[in-house]
Design an enzyme around this catalytic site. Structure first.
Site, mmCIF file in Angstrom:
data_model
loop_
_atom_site.group_PDB
_atom_site.id
_atom_site.type_symbol
_atom_site.label_atom_id
_atom_site.label_comp_id
_atom_site.label_asym_id
_atom_site.label_seq_id
_atom_site.Cartn_x
_atom_site.Cartn_y
_atom_site.Cartn_z
ATOM 1 N N GLN A 1 0.815 -1.213 0.000
ATOM 2 C CA GLN A 1 0.000 0.000 0.000
ATOM 3 C C GLN A 1 0.851 1.266 0.000
ATOM 4 O O GLN A 1 0.432 2.301 -0.508
ATOM 5 C CB GLN A 1 -0.931 -0.017 1.208
ATOM 6 C CG GLN A 1 -1.908 -1.181 1.201
ATOM 7 C CD GLN A 1 -2.749 -1.223 -0.064
ATOM 8 O OE1 GLN A 1 -3.453 -0.269 -0.392
ATOM 9 N NE2 GLN A 1 -2.657 -2.321 -0.804
ATOM 10 N N HIS B 1 1.506 3.244 -3.235
ATOM 11 C CA HIS B 1 0.508 4.129 -3.835
ATOM 12 C C HIS B 1 1.046 5.534 -4.020
ATOM 13 O O HIS B 1 0.783 6.186 -5.029
ATOM 14 C CB HIS B 1 -0.750 4.180 -2.960
ATOM 15 C CG HIS B 1 -1.776 3.156 -3.309
ATOM 16 N ND1 HIS B 1 -2.594 3.272 -4.403
ATOM 17 C CD2 HIS B 1 -2.125 1.996 -2.692
ATOM 18 C CE1 HIS B 1 -3.410 2.232 -4.462
ATOM 19 N NE2 HIS B 1 -3.136 1.450 -3.435
ATOM 20 N N GLU C 1 -8.385 3.719 6.384
ATOM 21 C CA GLU C 1 -9.117 3.334 5.173
ATOM 22 C C GLU C 1 -9.179 1.811 5.055
ATOM 23 O O GLU C 1 -10.242 1.234 4.829
ATOM 24 C CB GLU C 1 -8.414 3.941 3.961
ATOM 25 C CG GLU C 1 -9.043 3.560 2.635
ATOM 26 C CD GLU C 1 -8.218 4.015 1.455
ATOM 27 O OE1 GLU C 1 -8.742 3.958 0.331
ATOM 28 O OE2 GLU C 1 -7.048 4.410 1.632
ATOM 29 N N HIS C 2 -8.034 1.164 5.157
ATOM 30 C CA HIS C 2 -7.945 -0.300 5.125
ATOM 31 C C HIS C 2 -7.410 -0.792 6.464
ATOM 32 O O HIS C 2 -6.443 -0.230 6.984
ATOM 33 C CB HIS C 2 -6.971 -0.788 4.052
ATOM 34 C CG HIS C 2 -7.187 -0.213 2.691
ATOM 35 N ND1 HIS C 2 -6.465 0.871 2.206
ATOM 36 C CD2 HIS C 2 -8.033 -0.577 1.702
ATOM 37 C CE1 HIS C 2 -6.860 1.138 0.975
ATOM 38 N NE2 HIS C 2 -7.814 0.274 0.642
ATOM 39 N N ASP D 1 -8.679 -4.405 -3.044
ATOM 40 C CA ASP D 1 -8.380 -3.346 -4.013
ATOM 41 C C ASP D 1 -8.757 -3.754 -5.429
ATOM 42 O O ASP D 1 -9.180 -2.906 -6.226
ATOM 43 C CB ASP D 1 -6.880 -3.030 -3.996
ATOM 44 C CG ASP D 1 -6.511 -1.979 -2.969
ATOM 45 O OD1 ASP D 1 -7.421 -1.422 -2.341
ATOM 46 O OD2 ASP D 1 -5.303 -1.727 -2.797
ATOM 47 N N HIS E 1 -47.768 27.637 9.755
ATOM 48 C CA HIS E 1 -47.823 26.178 9.718
ATOM 49 C C HIS E 1 -49.120 25.669 10.340
ATOM 50 O O HIS E 1 -49.777 24.767 9.810
ATOM 51 C CB HIS E 1 -46.630 25.588 10.484
ATOM 52 C CG HIS E 1 -45.346 25.581 9.728
ATOM 53 N ND1 HIS E 1 -44.710 26.719 9.331
ATOM 54 C CD2 HIS E 1 -44.574 24.539 9.295
ATOM 55 C CE1 HIS E 1 -43.586 26.397 8.685
ATOM 56 N NE2 HIS E 1 -43.480 25.081 8.654
#
Length: 454
Positions: free
Chosen positions: A246, A249, A316-317, A350, A409
């Site tokens: 990862q 990335h 995230e993961h 992924d 109302h």
């Protein structure tokens, strides 16, 4: 305690990013298609058409290998199957809330979805699969893909094949802020997006955040984040490979190791450095920077402390390489997607296992999950009721309105009480706390015998 602390955080340089993105958004809002074309030439060295026509699309994918086609079709089938189960989990209904009061739920797809597919360093085939497939399963009428063009070469053919297999209607050959702005304004397509989804770099994420409100977004999906929780049973080499996978990335992709075992934590640190060095040169340099500047190793006192630290990260993961996986699944709260056990990993999620890989970053997993069919659906309520139902409900609504100080109302309830129940009008209006009856004079009560309104 931390055995390694990051030099930077995922929020580093946010102010500078915001300034750059706002300037570009302003330029594109004014200059429209011409400005996008100019920016693609300047930033991506691309001078071809922005909107890909059908013949060029077909020509671009003809050389995609049979193996790549089969792999894309396999991933598409898994992602579609998972998304269909999500769609089946929410249904339309109608129920009688109280006598004569019928209320229901409609599930309505949006009209146009913009799907951003990152390019640049890598051709993100999987992002096309994850976004387009999910939009199609939701029933979106028009799906537009935007992806960066390679210098002189357009969008990667495998990405274009994935977009076609998954059901995209049109492709914009542009990336970055200019892609998000094009989707928002409907540039080149005349189809402004209702929702824009997909991962991207910090500029893409900031553009989506800035435009949110004018359009819907999935989430602020910025640079990839990953964490692994370890105990004494963890194989540190596998945990390390998963984090390094990862880190490649981007140089600002955080990786976090949380371990209840000091032995395993230190072994992971050594293995991460070794695995980074074994990557191809470009990927190695990126992963090295990510681990150096954003990597952390936290030694937890026990598994409860590990959960606490993980939930603070809200990664995230999140992989869990521990014994008693059911306990971890029950107790962990904040994550984009959870990978339980050594047998699965972030890479599988992924690319092709089924659950979506567009996931929240920068702590957003505290309040939202990943991309799903619901991001493309509107859950809309409706109601209808009998005249008799107004006898009770009209009075309650009027009294609550008057308590709130909202006389206008209240009168919407009064007028129905007066019209539907002339024989009880005086009593019902009094119970509704109406101070006067001039606003319902066109509906006189049977008791006072006023002539009917024409």
């Amino acid at each position: 305690m931390f055995l390694k602390k990051a030099q930077n955080s995922p929020k580093t340089d946010e102010a500078q990013t915001q300034a750059v993105v706002q300037k570009l958004l302003n330029q594109i809002e004014t200059g429209r298609e011409a400005e996008v074309t100019k920016l693609c030439k300047e930033m991506d060295k691309y001078e071809g058409p922005i909107l890909l026509d059908a013949s060029d699309w077909e020509a671009a994918i003809k050389d995609v290998s049979e193996q790549t086609r089969r792999d894309i079709e396999y991933a598409h089938a898994n992602v579609k199957a998972f998304a269909q189960k999500q769609r089946e989990s929410i249904t339309e209904f109608e129920t009688e809330i109280s006598p004569g009061v019928m209320a229901g739920q409609k599930v309505l797809p949006i009209t146009t979805a913009g799907c951003y597919v990152p390019g640049g360093r890598y051709a993100h085939i999987a992002s096309a699969i994850m976004t387009v497939t999910t939009a199609r399963v939701a029933g979106v009428k028009t799906v537009i893909v935007a992806s960066p063009a390679r210098p002189g070469g357009g969008v990667a053919p495998a990405v274009l094949f994935a977009a076609k297999v998954c059901g995209a209607d049109q492709v914009l050959c542009c990336g970055g802020v200019q892609a998000i702005a094009s989707l928002k304004h409907g540039l080149f397509t005349n189809c402004p997006a209702d929702v824009i989804v997909g991962p991207g770099n910090k500029y893409v994420a900031e553009a989506k955040r800035t435009l949110f409100g004018d359009i819907g977004i999935d989430m602020v999906a910025g640079p990839t984040e990953s964490a692994v929780i370890c105990d004494d049973s963890t194989d540190p080499e596998i945990a390390a490979v998963d984090m390094v996978s990862q880190a490649e990335h981007g140089p600002n992709s955080p990786c976090w190791v949380i371990s209840t075992s000091e032995r395993v934590a230190k072994a992971c640190m050594q293995a991460i450095l070794r695995q980074i060095a074994l990557l191809p040169k470009e990927a190695s340099e990126v992963a090295e920077a990510a681990w150096r500047d954003y990597g952390e190793v936290y030694l937890a006192t026990d598994r409860e402390d590990a959960v606490r630290q993980s939930d603070i990260y809200a990664p995230e993961h999140l992989e869990v390489h521990c014994e008693d996986l059911d306990w971890w699944a029950k107790n962990l709260q904040n994550y984009g997607s959870l990978f339980l056990g050594e047998e699965t990993c972030i890479t599988y999620g992924d690319k092709c296992s089924g659950p979506n890989h567009v996931l929240p970053t920068k702590g957003a997993a505290r309040y939202t999950g990943g991309l799903n069919v619901f991001k493309f659906l509107k859950i809309c309520s409706y109601q209808r009721m009998t005249k008799e139902a107004n006898r009770e409900l009209g009075g309650v609504a009027a009294r609550i309105s008057r308590f709130e100080g909202m006389e206008g109302h209240a009168r919407a309830g009064d007028i129905r009480l007066a019209k539907y129940f002339p024989e009880s009008q005086d009593k019902l209006l009094k119970e509704a706390d109406a101070a006067s009856v001039e606003h319902v004079a066109m509906y006189p009560s049977a008791k006072n015998g006023y002539p009917s309104a024409s």
